[in-house]
Motif scaffolding. Structure first.
Motif, PDB file in Angstrom:
ATOM      1  N   GLU A 138    -104.256 -73.453 -17.416  1.00 21.39           N
ATOM      2  CA  GLU A 138    -105.286 -74.177 -16.936  1.00 21.39           C
ATOM      3  C   GLU A 138    -104.614 -75.755 -17.060  1.00 21.39           C
ATOM      4  N   ARG A 139    -104.080 -76.195 -18.141  1.00 19.97           N
ATOM      5  CA  ARG A 139    -103.438 -77.349 -17.763  1.00 19.97           C
ATOM      6  C   ARG A 139    -102.625 -77.702 -16.533  1.00 19.97           C
ATOM      7  N   ASN A 141    -102.981 -76.199 -13.553  1.00 17.51           N
ATOM      8  CA  ASN A 141    -103.957 -75.960 -12.260  1.00 17.51           C
ATOM      9  C   ASN A 141    -104.598 -77.657 -12.549  1.00 17.51           C
ATOM     10  N   GLY A 142    -104.984 -77.992 -13.501  1.00 23.85           N
ATOM     11  CA  GLY A 142    -105.691 -79.114 -13.575  1.00 23.85           C
ATOM     12  C   GLY A 142    -104.926 -80.293 -13.251  1.00 23.85           C
ATOM     13  N   ALA A 143    -103.686 -80.343 -13.600  1.00 20.53           N
ATOM     14  CA  ALA A 143    -102.898 -81.636 -13.003  1.00 20.53           C
ATOM     15  C   ALA A 143    -102.461 -81.376 -11.822  1.00 20.53           C
ATOM     16  N   GLN A 144    -102.655 -80.241 -11.004  1.00 21.62           N
ATOM     17  CA  GLN A 144    -102.212 -80.014  -9.660  1.00 21.62           C
ATOM     18  C   GLN A 144    -103.373 -80.493  -8.880  1.00 21.62           C
ATOM     19  N   MET A 145    -104.660 -80.415  -9.447  1.00 25.27           N
ATOM     20  CA  MET A 145    -105.935 -80.774  -8.879  1.00 25.27           C
ATOM     21  C   MET A 145    -106.001 -82.120  -8.773  1.00 25.27           C
ATOM     22  N   SER A 146    -105.517 -82.774  -9.705  1.00 22.79           N
ATOM     23  CA  SER A 146    -105.669 -84.076  -9.905  1.00 22.79           C
ATOM     24  C   SER A 146    -104.435 -85.079  -9.269  1.00 22.79           C
TER      25      SER A 146
END
Length: 147
Positions: A138-139, A141-146
């Motif tokens: 989750e972290r 994927n969140g970092a990749q999106m940002s």
């Protein structure tokens, strides 16, 4: 010490033990330097290694380069990868520039590792490793999106 007949007089040669004591190395380390080619093989008298005093200067250069983080291959290049008339300062500058770039990359990698240790692993509150997987994904994927 060994004495060898020179052109006009007897010339003192150093044994491997004497060289080792003079530079603070074990004979095995000196033999290793010879086996890698960073130190030229010495002359032998009755099977014993006989060194000129100039080996002490060569070993001082090798030791300084090792302290600066250069590998044996890089140190070998210091002596053999340049034209014979290349000044020492140019050799050192070429190697130091390359090594500094490597060190900067290593520092950045180490800082990222430190951040992961401090911000993720030390703050982990999972009871099992199975709980960690989804949170890590989750972290990530969140970092990749940002990004």
């Amino acid at each position: 010490a060994l004495y060898v007949k020179g052109r006009d007089a007897m010339v003192k040669k150093l044994t491997i033990s004497e060289v080792g004591r003079a530079v603070g190395l074990r004979p095995s380390a000196i033999r290793y330097c010879e086996s890698t080619g960073v130190l030229p093989p010495p002359k032998r008298i009755n099977g014993r290694r006989c060194y000129d005093n100039d080996v002490l200067q060569r070993l001082a250069i090798i030791q300084l380069a090792q302290k600066a983080g250069f590998t044996i291959a890089e140190i070998n290049g210091l002596f053999s990868d340049f034209e014979a008339d290349t000044p020492a300062m140019e050799r050192w500058q070429a190697l130091a520039t390359q090594k500094l770039a490597e060190m900067e990359a290593l520092i950045m990698r180490t800082q990222k590792m430190k951040h992961i240790l401090e911000e993720s692993l030390l703050r982990c509150r999972c009871l099992t490793l199975d709980e960690c997987g989804p949170l890590i994904r989750e972290r990530r994927n969140g970092a990749q999106m940002s990004s």
